[in-house]
Scaffold this motif. Structure first.
Motif: not given
Length: 141
Positions: A69-70, A73, A76, A99, A102-103, A105-109
């Protein structure tokens, strides 16, 4: 999966997430020690806290370099397909995907997540979507 690997002529690497060896701290419980498996979002699940504390110590910052999960972030990756059963006995308390998603998606994976109603995480469930996962991964080689 062996039938599909042969059909598509690919080698399948399935990493063992279980710690092995005589020097690995062991425990009577299913969730720690030799043979215990570790998955996404470990630091937010009771078994993950237990395992990370045992293996890495109480400093939660040290856990981050081992928690998917970390890690998601920071990078990619090629697209990922996750299939989860809604009736998995561990789902509510142990398999928290929100989580991680969400992480990612935020990192555009590119993560494709699908919940399959009525399934657990047994071999029988996994066998129902192997063809789909092979096709997905082969399309990204």
């Amino acid at each position: 999966f062996q039938r599909l690997a042969n059909h598509y002529q690919v080698a399948v690497m399935i990493p063992d997430t279980s710690p092995r060896g005589k020097d690995v701290p062991d425990d009577e419980g299913w969730d720690l020690g030799q043979g215990a498996g570790f998955y996404v979002n470990a630091t937010q699940a009771p078994w993950g806290v237990k395992a990370f504390t045992t293996y890495l110590g109480a400093d939660t910052n040290a856990w981050k370099s081992w928690d998917a999960t970390e890690l998601i972030k920071e990078t990619t990756l090629l697209p990922i397909l996750i299939t989860q059963g809604s009736k998995d006995g561990f789902y509510e308390k142990q398999l928290k995907e929100t989580t991680f998603l969400k992480n990612a998606e935020e990192a555009r994976n590119n993560i494709q997540y699908q919940m399959k109603e009525g399934y657990d995480h047994s071999y029988f469930f996994i066998s129902t979507f192997l063809e789909e996962h092979f096709a997905f991964h082969l399309s990204h080689l």
